[in-house]
Scaffold this motif. Structure first.
Motif, PDB file in Angstrom:
ATOM      1  N   MET A   1      -5.198 -14.777  -1.199  1.00 27.63           N
ATOM      2  CA  MET A   1      -5.511 -14.143   0.083  1.00 27.63           C
ATOM      3  C   MET A   1      -4.361 -14.302   1.077  1.00 27.63           C
ATOM      4  O   MET A   1      -4.032 -13.360   1.823  1.00 27.63           O
ATOM      5  CB  MET A   1      -6.797 -14.740   0.654  1.00 27.63           C
ATOM      6  N   LEU A   2      -3.728 -15.480   1.101  1.00 30.94           N
ATOM      7  CA  LEU A   2      -2.584 -15.687   1.985  1.00 30.94           C
ATOM      8  C   LEU A   2      -1.438 -14.745   1.619  1.00 30.94           C
ATOM      9  O   LEU A   2      -0.785 -14.181   2.507  1.00 30.94           O
ATOM     10  CB  LEU A   2      -2.119 -17.142   1.903  1.00 30.94           C
ATOM     11  N   LEU A   3      -1.202 -14.577   0.321  1.00 27.85           N
ATOM     12  CA  LEU A   3      -0.138 -13.683  -0.134  1.00 27.85           C
ATOM     13  C   LEU A   3      -0.434 -12.238   0.294  1.00 27.85           C
ATOM     14  O   LEU A   3       0.463 -11.527   0.769  1.00 27.85           O
ATOM     15  CB  LEU A   3      -0.014 -13.778  -1.652  1.00 27.85           C
ATOM     16  N   THR A   4      -1.676 -11.812   0.149  1.00 25.01           N
ATOM     17  CA  THR A   4      -2.055 -10.448   0.525  1.00 25.01           C
ATOM     18  C   THR A   4      -1.909 -10.231   2.033  1.00 25.01           C
ATOM     19  O   THR A   4      -1.349  -9.223   2.477  1.00 25.01           O
ATOM     20  CB  THR A   4      -3.508 -10.169   0.101  1.00 25.01           C
ATOM     21  N   ILE A   5      -2.417 -11.179   2.822  1.00 22.37           N
ATOM     22  CA  ILE A   5      -2.304 -11.070   4.283  1.00 22.37           C
ATOM     23  C   ILE A   5      -0.837 -11.030   4.696  1.00 22.37           C
ATOM     24  O   ILE A   5      -0.440 -10.261   5.581  1.00 22.37           O
ATOM     25  CB  ILE A   5      -3.033 -12.242   4.968  1.00 22.37           C
ATOM     26  N   GLY A   6      -0.017 -11.874   4.043  1.00 21.65           N
ATOM     27  CA  GLY A   6       1.397 -11.912   4.384  1.00 21.65           C
ATOM     28  C   GLY A   6       2.094 -10.590   4.129  1.00 21.65           C
ATOM     29  O   GLY A   6       2.847 -10.091   4.988  1.00 21.65           O
ATOM     30  N   ILE A   7       1.848  -9.992   2.971  1.00 17.45           N
ATOM     31  CA  ILE A   7       2.520  -8.728   2.638  1.00 17.45           C
ATOM     32  C   ILE A   7       2.050  -7.604   3.559  1.00 17.45           C
ATOM     33  O   ILE A   7       2.867  -6.837   4.092  1.00 17.45           O
ATOM     34  CB  ILE A   7       2.270  -8.371   1.160  1.00 17.45           C
ATOM     35  N   TYR A   8       0.755  -7.505   3.801  1.00 19.33           N
ATOM     36  CA  TYR A   8       0.254  -6.450   4.682  1.00 19.33           C
ATOM     37  C   TYR A   8       0.689  -6.665   6.134  1.00 19.33           C
ATOM     38  O   TYR A   8       0.924  -5.704   6.876  1.00 19.33           O
ATOM     39  CB  TYR A   8      -1.263  -6.354   4.593  1.00 19.33           C
ATOM     40  N   GLY A   9       0.789  -7.929   6.539  1.00 21.91           N
ATOM     41  CA  GLY A   9       1.276  -8.196   7.891  1.00 21.91           C
ATOM     42  C   GLY A   9       2.693  -7.692   8.100  1.00 21.91           C
ATOM     43  O   GLY A   9       3.009  -7.079   9.128  1.00 21.91           O
ATOM     44  N   LEU A  10       3.546  -7.914   7.101  1.00 17.55           N
ATOM     45  CA  LEU A  10       4.920  -7.422   7.208  1.00 17.55           C
ATOM     46  C   LEU A  10       4.973  -5.894   7.157  1.00 17.55           C
ATOM     47  O   LEU A  10       5.775  -5.263   7.857  1.00 17.55           O
ATOM     48  CB  LEU A  10       5.765  -8.020   6.075  1.00 17.55           C
ATOM     49  N   ILE A  11       4.110  -5.291   6.335  1.00 19.16           N
ATOM     50  CA  ILE A  11       4.081  -3.823   6.262  1.00 19.16           C
ATOM     51  C   ILE A  11       3.668  -3.224   7.601  1.00 19.16           C
ATOM     52  O   ILE A  11       4.281  -2.266   8.106  1.00 19.16           O
ATOM     53  CB  ILE A  11       3.125  -3.367   5.137  1.00 19.16           C
ATOM     54  N   PHE A  12       2.628  -3.775   8.240  1.00 24.34           N
ATOM     55  CA  PHE A  12       2.188  -3.266   9.542  1.00 24.34           C
ATOM     56  C   PHE A  12       3.265  -3.472  10.610  1.00 24.34           C
ATOM     57  O   PHE A  12       3.401  -2.664  11.523  1.00 24.34           O
ATOM     58  CB  PHE A  12       0.887  -3.956   9.965  1.00 24.34           C
ATOM     59  N   GLU A  13       4.020  -4.563  10.464  1.00 18.75           N
ATOM     60  CA  GLU A  13       5.110  -4.795  11.417  1.00 18.75           C
ATOM     61  C   GLU A  13       6.192  -3.717  11.261  1.00 18.75           C
ATOM     62  O   GLU A  13       6.745  -3.225  12.257  1.00 18.75           O
ATOM     63  CB  GLU A  13       5.711  -6.179  11.195  1.00 18.75           C
TER      64      GLU A  13
END
Length: 470
Positions: free
Chosen positions: A282-294
């Motif tokens: 879950m941390l990995l998924t949140i991290g990747i999507y957070g960077l994509i939204f940024e």
């Protein structure tokens, strides 16, 4: 050392005050390693042996060495765990200058699988009545069941070899990789048994036949040193024993030891949480999507900051777990494909990404221990949430594509306007609330309604509005 220096300077009272001051400084910086705290540190090893418990035990051993403790007692109850974490704990015990006593307690506890190896590595091996150890076969670490057919065959063909142990025999390794693992584990536990002078043959039997022993049988078979009803009883029975620790022969003086419990700190608690593969996923998924939204909305900072933190924590957790790189690659590929829907909406990328993500999550952790396996509901939930988000983006993209253009030069085409002034084939019109220079192939007159037929630069091409009845 302090006493000797003090006596030497005490007979030379004629020294100058400067020398006395120098003596005070010297005494303050001299190491006090010769003194011991006469304390026993009590650690707890409960549950699955993993990165968190390994970090807790090894740091506890270092703390005991720094404090010159007389003894470390590890109260253990474990069904097994990861091979890497087990070996880290054993290396810490073998390299510890402070004697380590492993105590399997309370009654009903066990030192199965990885716990048996740790018990064999200890300087003092102790068990409480009503406990057991054994079943140290590598492929059974974590209490995985044997194949039913093989188990039934073995139960019929083999029986306990003596009255003390309960043989839980296993079938012969089904492939060379299993045989290699079993042979390596057998050699490892034999070396520990030889180092501590314990029963070598039974140690190998515990690996090859998954044999188990009760506390009293283990004492009789020279597998452990003490059967103790409590920690105080353990200290009483260990008093006067001589063990080899840190290259020195140490005679234990446990008669008046002060017992001090060393609780897990925030670091251990954090490791327990993040080394759960589902949390790491879950941390990995949140991290990747957070960077994509940024990247999609640069300058917002919040998604990128949270994403970077989660991504780094998730990668750290995966780095200390037995990760299958192919599984990790499939997870990253799946997230990337689902995120690509935001740029090239098609639906194919989202579905392919969800499939890759679930396949990667299935093989992410390279171990058979159920505790360190990714959960199907959680992996599927993350994949479905990502897929739903991608499909929402596709739907928004398709619906926006069908809407009329409302900005730019294309939005001016077919827009309505009114002639402000006109001379010949050129004049000015009011369109979309602005005054434009316009041309027409037919003469127009002031106040006439027109429709924009095209635009060249900043000049409109207009034509009379045929729907205008004036």
């Amino acid at each position: 050392m302090r006493k000797i220096i003090g006596e030497w300077f005490g007979v030379r009272r004629a020294l100058s005050p400067a020398a006395a001051a120098l003596l005070g400084i010297l005494l303050s910086v001299l190491p006090n390693n010769a003194q011991t705290t006469h304390v026993a540190l009590l650690l707890q090893l409960q549950g699955i042996v993993g990165p968190a418990s390994s970090d807790y035990i090894t740091r506890g051993l270092r703390t005991a060495a720094e404090r010159n403790a007389s003894l470390v007692i590890v109260q253990m109850d474990t069904p097994g765990g990861l091979d890497t974490s087990m070996r880290d704990i054993i290396q810490g015990i073998l390299g510890s200058p402070v004697p380590v006593a492993i105590y399997v307690s309370p009654s009903g506890a066990r030192a199965a699988s990885a716990g048996t190896y740790i018990l064999y590595a200890s300087h003092i091996a102790a068990m409480a009545p009503g406990t057991n150890l054994g079943a140290a076969t590598p492929i059974q670490i974590g209490d995985l069941p044997f194949p039913k057919d093989d188990q039934e065959k073995n139960d019929k063909d083999q029986a306990p070899k003596d009255g003390h142990g309960d043989a839980s025999p296993m079938s012969a390794p089904a492939n060379p990789m299993e045989a290699k693992a079993v042979n390596d584990a057998a050699a490892y536990i034999r070396s520990l048994a030889e180092l501590r002078g314990r029963n070598v043959d039974w140690a190998e039997q515990a690996v090859r036949q998954a044999a188990s022993l009760s506390a009293s049988a283990a004492l009789k078979e020279n597998v452990i040193d003490i059967v103790a009803s409590s920690v105080d009883d353990l200290l009483l029975q260990a008093n006067g024993r001589t063990v080899s620790a840190g290259g020195n022969q140490i005679k234990l003086d446990t008669g008046a030891l002060k017992l001090e419990r060393l609780e897990p700190d925030w670091r251990t608690e954090l490791l327990m949480v993040i080394t759960n593969p589902n949390v790491a996923l879950m941390l990995l998924t949140i991290g990747i999507y957070g960077l994509i939204f940024e990247f999609l909305t640069p300058g917002s900072f919040f998604p990128g900051t949270i994403g970077a933190i989660c991504l780094l924590i998730g990668l750290y957790a995966l780095a200390i777990l037995p990760v299958n790189l192919a599984g990790l690659g499939l997870i990253i590929l799946g997230l990337a494909l689902m995120a690509a829907e935001a740029f090239t909406p098609s639906g194919v990328l989202a579905v392919g990404g969800a499939i890759a993500f679930i396949a990667g999550a299935t093989i992410l952790i390279d171990t058979d221990i159920p505790t360190f396996q990714t959960s199907w509901p959680i992996a599927g939930g993350i994949a479905l949430a990502s897929l739903a988000l991608s499909l929402i983006i596709v739907r928004l993209a398709l619906s926006s594509h069908k809407r009329p253009v409302v900005t730019g030069s294309e939005a001016m085409t077919r827009a309505e306007g009114e002639v402000l002034d006109w001379r010949g084939l050129k004049g000015h019109v009011l369109a979309s609330g602005e005054r434009w220079t316009a041309t027409s192939e037919t003469p127009l007159k002031k106040g006439q309604h027109v429709r924009v037929a095209g635009i060249e630069g900043i000049i409109l091409k207009v034509e009379p509005d045929q729907t205008d009845g004036s």
